[in-house]
Enzyme design. Structure first.
Site: not given
Length: 365
Positions: A118, A143, A178, A291
């Protein structure tokens, strides 16, 4: 080290990511089959360069790894060679190990390096290139926040994992009436939250790029209740923050290239929503599940294309560049173009418009 390339090294740095093995496999097979090169795999990221932990990679050694998650080479996000932590006289000091690494590479007759990582790992790769080491980069992060490429491999698999989680949360949310809050990764960008939230039918999506008001989120949930919808699904990116507030930091890791670890915003939101809405609320933090696991076909294909082209641009002597997906084509761009600015969601983008058009709230109105 700018002569003929006969032996190349490859390493994976930073967090693990689905598709890493696809890239490694493509690098090895392309280097050996097309260019008759030797390949050395460095273990545990840049730590392998520092400690000379490496192994020869052959076509046989990468056989069968395409569908495997993780990385056969291991990885770490703590071994920055230009700021390497060591103990001296009982105190922690930081030293520059780059010269030591250059000597190690020369000793092993490694002529060039493929760095899969990254923004942190690629920034380190650029520094080595500035020192004369032929380097190319491969963009890796779930990401999807690297500039200069449309998509990073690993993102699609993380997106599928988050979307499947939302599908499962829907059934239990509806059964128990909920509010379900799902916290996903993404650091300072909201791509995973945005894409999975739309694909998973979320009612509210909270991302770093659009600061939210808890009152607006609560109003959205109450409005659904009035309409007879007795449950709501909220997806929150780990870097999301309230208007005028700060991101929730889980912990600080001093030795890491990226020391800030975000996390905990989901529980904060859950407590606030239960109080203001009067509805029972549950929080799920997806965490490292995003991941893991076998990469999707998209990530296997993209990883393979990236790995093959990384070797190609090395042999074309396009050092200091990173392979990049532009539209449907693989190109190369200067590494600095990829790491100087994070790729973030534009609040005015067509995808945010589409989400709002179908009734998804962002807590901003």
């Amino acid at each position: 080290m700018n002569g003929e390339i006969k032996r190349i090294g490859v390493l994976t740095g930073g967090g693990d990511c689905p598709g890493l093995n696809a890239v490694i496999r493509a690098v090895v097979k392309t280097a050996i089959n097309k260019y008759n090169l030797e390949v050395v795999g460095y273990l545990d990221g840049f730590g392998g360069l520092i400690n000379n932990m490496a192994k020869k990679l052959t076509v046989a050694s990468v056989s069968g790894i395409l569908p495997r998650g993780g990385t056969i080479l291991g990885t770490t996000n703590r071994d920055n060679p230009f700021k390497y932590p060591m103990m001296k006289d009982g105190e922690r000091v930081y030293v520059d190990m780059s010269g030591h690494i250059m000597d190690n590479l020369k000793e092993m007759e490694v002529d060039a390096l493929v760095v899969i990582g990254g923004d942190g790992s690629l920034s380190i790769a650029k520094e080595f290139c500035d020192q004369g080491l032929p380097v190319v980069g491969v963009p890796k992060t779930i990401d999807n926040d690297l500039s200069a490429t449309d998509v990073t491999f690993g993102f699609d698999t993380a997106l599928v994992t988050a979307t499947e989680a939302l599908d499962k949360l829907h059934t239990t949310a509806e059964s128990h009436h909920r509010v379900m809050v799902l916290e996903v990764m993404g650091r300072y960008a909201g791509w995973i939250a945005l894409h999975s939230g739309i694909a998973g039918g979320a009612d509210v999506i909270l991302i770093p790029e659009i600061p939210f008001s808890i009152e607006h989120v609560c109003q959205k949930i109450k409005a659904r209740k009035v309409q007879g919808k007795k449950f709501s699904i909220v997806v929150v990116a780990e870097g999301a923050k309230q208007v005028g507030g700060e991101m929730v930091v889980q912990r600080i890791i001093a030795d890491s290239a990226d020391p800030i670890r975000l996390g905990g915003i989901g529980n904060v939101i859950g407590e606030q929503l239960e109080k203001c809405s009067g509805m029972e609320t549950r929080v799920t933090v997806l965490g490292h599940l995003q991941r893991g696991g076998s990469p999707t076909p998209f990530d296997r294909l993209l990883g393979t294309r990236y790995g093959a082209h990384a070797v190609k641009i090395l042999m074309e002597k396009k050092f200091g560049e990173m392979v990049s997906l532009r539209g449907t084509n693989i190109e190369s761009v200067p590494i600095m173009d990829a790491v100087k600015v994070l790729r973030r969601v534009s609040p005015d983008s067509d995808i945010v418009f589409a989400a709002k058009a179908v009734g998804i709230g962002f807590g901003d109105e």
